[in-house]
Design a protein around this motif. Structure first.
Motif, PDB file in Angstrom:
ATOM      1  N   SER A  37       0.556  -1.264   0.034  1.00  0.00           N
ATOM      2  CA  SER A  37       0.007  -0.187  -0.035  1.00  0.00           C
ATOM      3  C   SER A  37       0.836   1.187  -0.063  1.00  0.00           C
ATOM      4  O   SER A  37       0.570   2.126  -0.698  1.00  0.00           O
ATOM      5  CB  SER A  37      -0.960   0.017   1.124  1.00  0.00           C
ATOM      6  OG  SER A  37      -2.004  -1.340   1.309  1.00  0.00           O
ATOM      7  N   LYS A  51      -4.428   2.472   2.148  1.00  0.00           N
ATOM      8  CA  LYS A  51      -4.551   2.612   3.720  1.00  0.00           C
ATOM      9  C   LYS A  51      -3.202   1.593   4.012  1.00  0.00           C
ATOM     10  O   LYS A  51      -3.221   0.373   3.603  1.00  0.00           O
ATOM     11  CB  LYS A  51      -5.726   2.220   4.308  1.00  0.00           C
ATOM     12  CG  LYS A  51      -6.739   2.918   4.226  1.00  0.00           C
ATOM     13  CD  LYS A  51      -8.025   2.646   4.999  1.00  0.00           C
ATOM     14  CE  LYS A  51      -9.281   3.315   4.857  1.00  0.00           C
ATOM     15  NZ  LYS A  51     -10.376   2.704   4.201  1.00  0.00           N
ATOM     16  N   THR A  59      -4.412  -4.471   4.586  1.00  0.00           N
ATOM     17  CA  THR A  59      -5.247  -4.300   3.369  1.00  0.00           C
ATOM     18  C   THR A  59      -6.048  -6.037   3.266  1.00  0.00           C
ATOM     19  O   THR A  59      -5.293  -7.225   3.439  1.00  0.00           O
ATOM     20  CB  THR A  59      -4.577  -4.551   1.941  1.00  0.00           C
ATOM     21  OG1 THR A  59      -3.554  -3.153   2.443  1.00  0.00           O
ATOM     22  CG2 THR A  59      -5.391  -4.215   0.816  1.00  0.00           C
ATOM     23  N   ASP A  75      -4.300  -2.989  -5.317  1.00  0.00           N
ATOM     24  CA  ASP A  75      -3.645  -3.125  -4.000  1.00  0.00           C
ATOM     25  C   ASP A  75      -4.515  -4.471  -3.398  1.00  0.00           C
ATOM     26  O   ASP A  75      -5.542  -4.432  -3.326  1.00  0.00           O
ATOM     27  CB  ASP A  75      -3.903  -2.039  -3.082  1.00  0.00           C
ATOM     28  CG  ASP A  75      -3.098  -2.048  -1.768  1.00  0.00           C
ATOM     29  OD1 ASP A  75      -2.077  -2.982  -1.851  1.00  0.00           O
ATOM     30  OD2 ASP A  75      -3.384  -1.270  -0.727  1.00  0.00           O
TER      31      ASP A  75
HETATM   32 MG    MG Z   1      -1.604  -2.901   2.297  1.00  0.00          MG
END
Ligand code: MG
Ligand code: GTP
Length: 201
Positions: A37, A51, A59, A75
């Motif tokens: 991320s 995030k 995540t 992501d």
């Molecule tokens: Mg992540």
């Protein structure tokens, strides 16, 4: 490539619900906490588009971002997080496997590995799985700011030697640091080149 716009599109755990558009797509995958991320934020120049967290497992879903209105950046959750897998067969969540198997728009995967570590079984297994499934990938070494330049060279050479024990060639690779902005242009120019090929063909 200059990033003119970067927008969050959607999060979900069902690959069939991912954006239907045929825009070229690039996915970032790797062990939890490796810096997926953070790298996405560094590449897009947006501090908190994706995030991030010091705790692994931040995540948890497939996250699509639309970049410059003409390609997607994805992501993904990390693999190798304790809660995720019990048997070695279940090395990554089912929906991640489905994402890679079903997502025809995917141009290439970027497998992130921490530059300080030796190759990890789970990363090698995942590369093997991608290879068997005909999914192109590159390696992105992360957190290069944690090592001095000569240590970076040594770690990359060691990693290569170990990869060459099972692979014929070292995949294409990039050295990056999200905190220092290292490798940004290399990765973006690579994506730019692949996009140009996609739009031509
Ligand atoms: Mg992540
Ligand atoms: P999950 O979503 O949990 O799988 O993690 P992730 O791979 O997305 O990692 P994330 O970007 O959330 O970063 C994990 C931790 O590593 C955070 O504390 C980041 O600040 C740190 N980190 C990420 N990239 C770098 C980097 O290039 N250098 C340094 N020093 N720290 C980094």
């Amino acid at each position: 490539m200059i990033i003119k716009s970067a927008e969050f599109v959607m999060s979900n755990s069902d690959v069939t619900k991912c954006p239907k558009s045929r825009l070229p797509e690039y996915a970032f995958i790797g062990r939890s906490n490796v810096g997926k991320s953070s790298l996405i934020n560094m590449l897009t120049g947006r501090k908190s588009l994706a995030k991030t967290s010091g705790k692994p497992g931040k995540t948890q879903l497939i996250n699509h971002f639309l970049i410059n209105k003409n390609w997607h950046l994805v992501d993904l959750p990390g693999y190798g997080y304790a809660k995720v897998s019990k048997s070695s067969k279940k090395v990554f969540q089912k929906f991640i496997t489905q994402y890679f198997s079903l997502r025809e728009q995917l141009v290439t995967a970027f497998i992130l590995v921490d530059i300080r570590h030796q190759p990890q079984a789970i990363d090698l297994e995942f590369m093997e799985w991608l290879g068997k499934n005909g999914i192109p990938f590159s390696i992105i070494f992360t957190k290069a700011d944690k090592l001095k330049p000569n240590a970076i060279t040594k770690h990359v050479e060691d990693y290569k030697s170990s990869i060459l024990e099972t692979w014929e060639d070292m995949p294409n690779y990039f050295i990056t640091s999200s905190s220092k902005g290292i490798g940004k242009d290399d990765v973006l120019d690579y994506i730019d080149k692949l996009n140009a090929n996609m739009f031509l063909s």
